[in-house]
Design a protein around this motif. Sequence first.
Motif, PDB file in Angstrom:
ATOM      1  N   MET A  80       0.810  -1.211   0.000  1.00 42.54           N
ATOM      2  CA  MET A  80       0.000   0.000   0.000  1.00 42.54           C
ATOM      3  C   MET A  80       0.846   1.265   0.000  1.00 42.54           C
ATOM      4  SD  MET A  80      -3.238   0.970   0.081  1.00 42.54           S
ATOM      5  CE  MET A  80      -4.253  -0.225   0.946  1.00 42.54           C
ATOM      6  N   GLN A  81       1.968   1.246   0.681  1.00 48.80           N
ATOM      7  CA  GLN A  81       2.816   2.433   0.767  1.00 48.80           C
ATOM      8  C   GLN A  81       3.313   2.850  -0.617  1.00 48.80           C
ATOM      9  OE1 GLN A  81       6.134   2.053   3.438  1.00 48.80           O
ATOM     10  NE2 GLN A  81       6.861   4.139   3.086  1.00 48.80           N
ATOM     11  N   ALA A  82       3.746   1.871  -1.425  1.00 47.25           N
ATOM     12  CA  ALA A  82       4.222   2.173  -2.779  1.00 47.25           C
ATOM     13  C   ALA A  82       3.080   2.673  -3.653  1.00 47.25           C
ATOM     14  CB  ALA A  82       4.860   0.934  -3.394  1.00 47.25           C
ATOM     15  N   PHE A  83       1.909   2.067  -3.495  1.00 41.38           N
ATOM     16  CA  PHE A  83       0.708   2.474  -4.235  1.00 41.38           C
ATOM     17  C   PHE A  83       0.394   3.946  -3.970  1.00 41.38           C
ATOM     18  CE2 PHE A  83      -3.796   3.134  -4.689  1.00 41.38           C
ATOM     19  CZ  PHE A  83      -4.233   2.296  -5.698  1.00 41.38           C
ATOM     20  N   VAL A  84       0.296   4.287  -2.701  1.00 44.36           N
ATOM     21  CA  VAL A  84      -0.070   5.640  -2.292  1.00 44.36           C
ATOM     22  C   VAL A  84       1.007   6.644  -2.696  1.00 44.36           C
ATOM     23  CG1 VAL A  84      -0.362   7.095  -0.254  1.00 44.36           C
ATOM     24  CG2 VAL A  84      -1.616   4.935  -0.444  1.00 44.36           C
ATOM     25  N   GLU A  85       2.264   6.251  -2.576  1.00 42.17           N
ATOM     26  CA  GLU A  85       3.368   7.154  -2.930  1.00 42.17           C
ATOM     27  C   GLU A  85       3.298   7.549  -4.398  1.00 42.17           C
ATOM     28  OE1 GLU A  85       6.821   9.444  -2.270  1.00 42.17           O
ATOM     29  OE2 GLU A  85       5.554   8.375  -0.827  1.00 42.17           O
ATOM     30  N   ASP A  86       3.130   6.564  -5.279  1.00 41.70           N
ATOM     31  CA  ASP A  86       3.075   6.854  -6.712  1.00 41.70           C
ATOM     32  C   ASP A  86       1.866   7.709  -7.047  1.00 41.70           C
ATOM     33  OD1 ASP A  86       3.626   6.904  -9.385  1.00 41.70           O
ATOM     34  OD2 ASP A  86       3.199   4.798  -9.771  1.00 41.70           O
ATOM     35  N   LEU A  87       0.727   7.391  -6.439  1.00 42.71           N
ATOM     36  CA  LEU A  87      -0.485   8.169  -6.677  1.00 42.71           C
ATOM     37  C   LEU A  87      -0.307   9.621  -6.245  1.00 42.71           C
ATOM     38  CD1 LEU A  87      -3.495   8.525  -7.309  1.00 42.71           C
ATOM     39  CD2 LEU A  87      -4.009   7.533  -5.062  1.00 42.71           C
ATOM     40  N   ALA A  88       0.233   9.827  -5.063  1.00 37.93           N
ATOM     41  CA  ALA A  88       0.404  11.185  -4.538  1.00 37.93           C
ATOM     42  C   ALA A  88       1.368  12.003  -5.390  1.00 37.93           C
ATOM     43  CB  ALA A  88       0.900  11.128  -3.096  1.00 37.93           C
ATOM     44  N   VAL A  89       2.442  11.372  -5.855  1.00 38.72           N
ATOM     45  CA  VAL A  89       3.428  12.086  -6.675  1.00 38.72           C
ATOM     46  C   VAL A  89       2.876  12.353  -8.076  1.00 38.72           C
ATOM     47  CG1 VAL A  89       5.693  11.885  -7.768  1.00 38.72           C
ATOM     48  CG2 VAL A  89       5.391  11.190  -5.381  1.00 38.72           C
ATOM     49  N   SER A  90       2.173  11.387  -8.646  1.00 40.98           N
ATOM     50  CA  SER A  90       1.666  11.520 -10.008  1.00 40.98           C
ATOM     51  C   SER A  90       0.593  12.598 -10.130  1.00 40.98           C
ATOM     52  CB  SER A  90       1.092  10.184 -10.492  1.00 40.98           C
ATOM     53  OG  SER A  90       2.095   9.189 -10.556  1.00 40.98           O
ATOM     54  N   LEU A  91      -0.168  12.821  -9.064  1.00 36.06           N
ATOM     55  CA  LEU A  91      -1.248  13.812  -9.094  1.00 36.06           C
ATOM     56  C   LEU A  91      -0.908  15.050  -8.268  1.00 36.06           C
ATOM     57  CD1 LEU A  91      -4.417  11.524  -8.839  1.00 36.06           C
ATOM     58  CD2 LEU A  91      -3.174  12.291 -10.862  1.00 36.06           C
ATOM     59  N   GLU A  92       0.364  15.423  -8.276  1.00 37.31           N
ATOM     60  CA  GLU A  92       0.818  16.558  -7.469  1.00 37.31           C
ATOM     61  C   GLU A  92       0.025  17.823  -7.759  1.00 37.31           C
ATOM     62  OE1 GLU A  92       4.832  19.304  -6.720  1.00 37.31           O
ATOM     63  OE2 GLU A  92       4.971  17.410  -7.846  1.00 37.31           O
ATOM     64  N   ASP A  93      -0.223  18.115  -9.037  1.00 34.81           N
ATOM     65  CA  ASP A  93      -0.936  19.352  -9.385  1.00 34.81           C
ATOM     66  C   ASP A  93      -2.321  19.403  -8.737  1.00 34.81           C
ATOM     67  OD1 ASP A  93       1.209  20.114 -10.875  1.00 34.81           O
ATOM     68  OD2 ASP A  93       0.329  19.620 -12.821  1.00 34.81           O
ATOM     69  N   ILE A  94      -2.991  18.278  -8.693  1.00 29.24           N
ATOM     70  CA  ILE A  94      -4.321  18.229  -8.077  1.00 29.24           C
ATOM     71  C   ILE A  94      -4.209  18.381  -6.566  1.00 29.24           C
ATOM     72  CG2 ILE A  94      -6.287  16.713  -7.573  1.00 29.24           C
ATOM     73  CD1 ILE A  94      -5.996  15.604 -10.399  1.00 29.24           C
ATOM     74  N   PHE A  95      -3.261  17.672  -5.976  1.00 26.59           N
ATOM     75  CA  PHE A  95      -3.156  17.671  -4.526  1.00 26.59           C
ATOM     76  C   PHE A  95      -2.612  18.985  -3.970  1.00 26.59           C
ATOM     77  CE2 PHE A  95      -3.007  12.904  -5.005  1.00 26.59           C
ATOM     78  CZ  PHE A  95      -4.241  12.696  -4.403  1.00 26.59           C
ATOM     79  N   ARG A  96      -1.971  19.770  -4.790  1.00 25.25           N
ATOM     80  CA  ARG A  96      -1.522  21.091  -4.328  1.00 25.25           C
ATOM     81  C   ARG A  96      -2.668  22.100  -4.341  1.00 25.25           C
ATOM     82  NH1 ARG A  96       3.667  22.048  -3.232  1.00 25.25           N
ATOM     83  NH2 ARG A  96       5.287  20.617  -3.964  1.00 25.25           N
ATOM     84  N   GLY A  97      -3.775  21.725  -4.926  1.00 32.10           N
ATOM     85  CA  GLY A  97      -4.947  22.584  -4.954  1.00 32.10           C
ATOM     86  C   GLY A  97      -5.997  22.116  -3.952  1.00 32.10           C
ATOM     87  N   ARG A  98      -7.218  22.577  -4.149  1.00 28.56           N
ATOM     88  CA  ARG A  98      -8.324  22.190  -3.272  1.00 28.56           C
ATOM     89  C   ARG A  98      -8.866  20.840  -3.720  1.00 28.56           C
ATOM     90  NH1 ARG A  98     -12.849  25.973  -3.819  1.00 28.56           N
ATOM     91  NH2 ARG A  98     -13.670  24.799  -2.010  1.00 28.56           N
ATOM     92  N   TYR A  99      -9.036  19.952  -2.755  1.00 35.31           N
ATOM     93  CA  TYR A  99      -9.587  18.648  -3.126  1.00 35.31           C
ATOM     94  C   TYR A  99     -10.374  18.046  -1.964  1.00 35.31           C
ATOM     95  CZ  TYR A  99      -6.202  15.773  -0.460  1.00 35.31           C
ATOM     96  OH  TYR A  99      -5.475  15.157   0.532  1.00 35.31           O
ATOM     97  N   ALA A 100     -11.236  17.103  -2.311  1.00 40.73           N
ATOM     98  CA  ALA A 100     -11.988  16.302  -1.347  1.00 40.73           C
ATOM     99  C   ALA A 100     -11.936  14.864  -1.846  1.00 40.73           C
ATOM    100  CB  ALA A 100     -13.429  16.797  -1.244  1.00 40.73           C
ATOM    101  N   PHE A 101     -12.387  13.915  -1.029  1.00 41.76           N
ATOM    102  CA  PHE A 101     -12.368  12.538  -1.492  1.00 41.76           C
ATOM    103  C   PHE A 101     -13.672  11.813  -1.179  1.00 41.76           C
ATOM    104  CE2 PHE A 101     -10.508  11.935   2.823  1.00 41.76           C
ATOM    105  CZ  PHE A 101     -11.301  10.889   3.296  1.00 41.76           C
ATOM    106  N   PHE A 102     -13.978  10.829  -2.029  1.00 40.00           N
ATOM    107  CA  PHE A 102     -15.077   9.903  -1.843  1.00 40.00           C
ATOM    108  C   PHE A 102     -14.475   8.506  -1.807  1.00 40.00           C
ATOM    109  CE2 PHE A 102     -18.034   6.788  -3.450  1.00 40.00           C
ATOM    110  CZ  PHE A 102     -19.253   7.116  -2.870  1.00 40.00           C
ATOM    111  N   GLY A 103     -14.679   7.780  -0.723  1.00 41.64           N
ATOM    112  CA  GLY A 103     -14.125   6.435  -0.599  1.00 41.64           C
ATOM    113  C   GLY A 103     -15.215   5.409  -0.399  1.00 41.64           C
TER     114      GLY A 103
END
Length: 354
Positions: free
Chosen positions: A66-89
């Motif tokens: 899971m750590q590798a999964f989350v790391e790649d996701l967070a880095v790949s979507l940096e532009d989105i995560f540096r802005g305003r966001y919410a999540f649905f899980g």
Amino acid sequence: MKANKWIAHENVTEGNKLSLLCFIFDGGSASYFSAWKYSLNEDIDLIPILYPVREKRRKEPMYKDMQAFVEDLAVSLEDIFRGRYAFFGYCSGSVIAYETAVRVRELYGTEPEYGMIISSEAPEFLHESVPKLTDENRERLFFEHLSALPFIDEKTLHDKVFLDYYKPLFTADHDLLDSYDFHGHDKLGCDLDVIICPDDPKVIREKAQRWDQLTSGNTRIIERDGGHFLVDSQKEYIFSRLNERLSASGRKAVFKESVPDSRELTVTEKAIIGIWEEIFGKTGFTGSSDFLLSGGDSLKAVRLINEIRRIYDVELKITDVFGCGEIRALGSCIDEMIRKKDEIKDNYTDEGEI
């Protein structure tokens, strides 16, 4: 927004300021959220997260942990995560969303403004709900999982096309979840809505309530009917709640009507429409009707593939159904497969083979 392997079926409008990232349950796919853009307000960008081993990422292996999964996701979507966001899980997707938010805060100092959690106990209990897969029990647990899904009938349970697509996906997702170890983090600051069904045997209310230990914001436990897969019966409520919490303008998304197509349908297209009417349980399809936006998923794709095989003796793949999209494109794909099959048959005949 640039194309990204982690995103599929998105709806992004220029100038929007808030992204809603949607995380599906294990065994699900981003296509589940494809039609949501018609129900979310216009000032909310829809960002479904696409995991490996499905759709356009079908040939990509799942991450080992899971750590590798989350790391790649967070880095790949940096532009989105540096802005305003919410999540649905949704179900286990809630845990992935939470761990992603924690890692994003570490990397960029940003946090989600809100989170909606569906049919999920707090992350610390994930291991209790995900059975350990071994070589001895893998096959049995796979079929037990399928049998418990309300949208899987006996015929589909033994359909080779569906099993060939779904079994690697199921195994990969469960191995990923099995790799997860919960560790305490500093609390997030966002509000959480945790929606559960009182009759869901997979979710205990007290364990769902523990989400309130992970944020300093307000955590609200909301009980709705519908079982573990309550989203399908509670969509109107869920969309209303998301729009209320996330939309600043209050503008309602307007359904985009299909542009009338005056060209006469081919015989194949008419046949596809007939199959769709049976599969989807409704009428009104046109040549420009889209499989995913009409409510299509991998299960309906399997039923469509089986009917096409029975009628035309050609073998579509699930990726063909997702990739073609509209009825006209799917009809052209089938016609081309028929043409090639007949061409091969003619060549054999000319050479005296049959």
